[in-house]
Design a protein around this motif. Structure first.
Motif, PDB file in Angstrom:
ATOM      1  N   TYR A 150       0.859  -1.178   0.000  1.00 32.28           N
ATOM      2  CA  TYR A 150       0.000   0.000   0.000  1.00 32.28           C
ATOM      3  C   TYR A 150       0.900   1.234   0.000  1.00 32.28           C
ATOM      4  O   TYR A 150       1.731   1.392   0.881  1.00 32.28           O
ATOM      5  CB  TYR A 150      -0.926   0.022   1.216  1.00 32.28           C
ATOM      6  N   ARG A 151       0.750   2.059  -0.998  1.00 33.65           N
ATOM      7  CA  ARG A 151       1.557   3.274  -1.139  1.00 33.65           C
ATOM      8  C   ARG A 151       0.743   4.461  -0.643  1.00 33.65           C
ATOM      9  O   ARG A 151      -0.231   4.876  -1.275  1.00 33.65           O
ATOM     10  CB  ARG A 151       1.955   3.464  -2.603  1.00 33.65           C
ATOM     11  N   LYS A 152       1.129   4.985   0.516  1.00 32.00           N
ATOM     12  CA  LYS A 152       0.448   6.135   1.113  1.00 32.00           C
ATOM     13  C   LYS A 152       1.223   7.392   0.746  1.00 32.00           C
ATOM     14  O   LYS A 152       2.391   7.532   1.103  1.00 32.00           O
ATOM     15  CB  LYS A 152       0.376   5.982   2.629  1.00 32.00           C
ATOM     16  N   ILE A 153       0.573   8.276   0.032  1.00 29.28           N
ATOM     17  CA  ILE A 153       1.209   9.529  -0.378  1.00 29.28           C
ATOM     18  C   ILE A 153       0.745  10.639   0.561  1.00 29.28           C
ATOM     19  O   ILE A 153      -0.450  10.784   0.821  1.00 29.28           O
ATOM     20  CB  ILE A 153       0.881   9.851  -1.848  1.00 29.28           C
ATOM     21  N   ILE A 154       1.708  11.386   1.057  1.00 29.45           N
ATOM     22  CA  ILE A 154       1.423  12.452   2.014  1.00 29.45           C
ATOM     23  C   ILE A 154       2.009  13.751   1.473  1.00 29.45           C
ATOM     24  O   ILE A 154       3.195  13.824   1.150  1.00 29.45           O
ATOM     25  CB  ILE A 154       2.028  12.135   3.401  1.00 29.45           C
ATOM     26  N   ASP A 155       1.149  14.760   1.395  1.00 34.11           N
ATOM     27  CA  ASP A 155       1.599  16.089   0.984  1.00 34.11           C
ATOM     28  C   ASP A 155       0.849  17.132   1.792  1.00 34.11           C
ATOM     29  O   ASP A 155       0.178  16.810   2.776  1.00 34.11           O
ATOM     30  CB  ASP A 155       1.452  16.299  -0.522  1.00 34.11           C
ATOM     31  N   ASP A 156       0.951  18.377   1.376  1.00 32.43           N
ATOM     32  CA  ASP A 156       0.364  19.483   2.133  1.00 32.43           C
ATOM     33  C   ASP A 156      -1.160  19.436   2.169  1.00 32.43           C
ATOM     34  O   ASP A 156      -1.776  20.065   3.017  1.00 32.43           O
ATOM     35  CB  ASP A 156       0.833  20.814   1.524  1.00 32.43           C
ATOM     36  N   SER A 157      -1.788  18.669   1.277  1.00 28.31           N
ATOM     37  CA  SER A 157      -3.249  18.630   1.225  1.00 28.31           C
ATOM     38  C   SER A 157      -3.874  17.653   2.224  1.00 28.31           C
ATOM     39  O   SER A 157      -5.081  17.681   2.430  1.00 28.31           O
ATOM     40  CB  SER A 157      -3.716  18.273  -0.191  1.00 28.31           C
ATOM     41  N   ASN A 158      -3.079  16.786   2.841  1.00 25.41           N
ATOM     42  CA  ASN A 158      -3.623  15.803   3.780  1.00 25.41           C
ATOM     43  C   ASN A 158      -4.199  16.506   5.009  1.00 25.41           C
ATOM     44  O   ASN A 158      -3.544  17.381   5.591  1.00 25.41           O
ATOM     45  CB  ASN A 158      -2.560  14.804   4.212  1.00 25.41           C
TER      46      ASN A 158
END
Length: 168
Positions: free
Chosen positions: A10-18
């Motif tokens: 599972y690839r969890k992408i985290i950026d400023d919108s989370n």
């Protein structure tokens, strides 16, 4: 259908919108760690972005590993349960032992451009069947004729079968 042992990623992408608080803490702390660790590769402050460092500075790819130290405490908080992946009853069930941290993009001057991925690798499980777009899996193998406790979950974006082993 023959049984197979699978490991999911599972690839969890985290950026400023989370918006999730856990995601926000991981984002902020990994950004601060990136700024600090990148100084080793950017002492003259010639480069602002992670991409520039990768292109111009030998060894800058080690930043993935160096920055990952900032998120290991947060990963321990998950108690070995992969976030965001729920079974059809709404429960988190997918467990992990390994992960890989990755910097997708960053800019030492702009936290909004900081984007990371955490790739979670599940513990091995038995894949029993596919029902529509859902996988029927169990977390343990049992002897022939024993009752098996299963989870049914929908395939969703950023989940893939990382490895497969045929039991037949």
């Amino acid at each position: 259908m023959p049984k197979k042992i699978i490991i999911l990623c599972y690839r969890k992408i985290i950026d400023d919108s989370n918006a999730n608080p856990w995601d926000k803490f991981v984002h902020e702390d990994s950004f601060l760690e990136f700024k600090m660790q990148s100084q080793l590769y950017n002492q003259e402050l010639k480069y602002n972005t992670f991409a520039e460092l990768l292109i111009n500075v030998p060894g800058a790819d080690k930043l993935h590993f160096l920055v990952s130290a900032a998120v290991t405490g947060y990963l321990r908080q998950l108690n070995g349960i992969i976030p965001d992946v729920l079974d059809n009853l709404g429960r988190r069930f997918l467990t992990f032992e390994n992960f890989k941290f990755e910097i997708i993009n960053s800019d030492i001057n702009d936290i909004e451009r900081h984007k990371i991925a955490i790739n979670f690798f599940s513990k091995p499980m038995v894949w029993h069947d596919t029902v529509d777009n859902q996988l029927l899996v169990s977390l343990e193998q049992t002897m022939e004729g024993e009752e098996i406790f299963t989870n049914l979950f929908q395939l969703q974006p950023f989940i893939s079968i990382h490895s497969i082993k045929d039991l037949s």
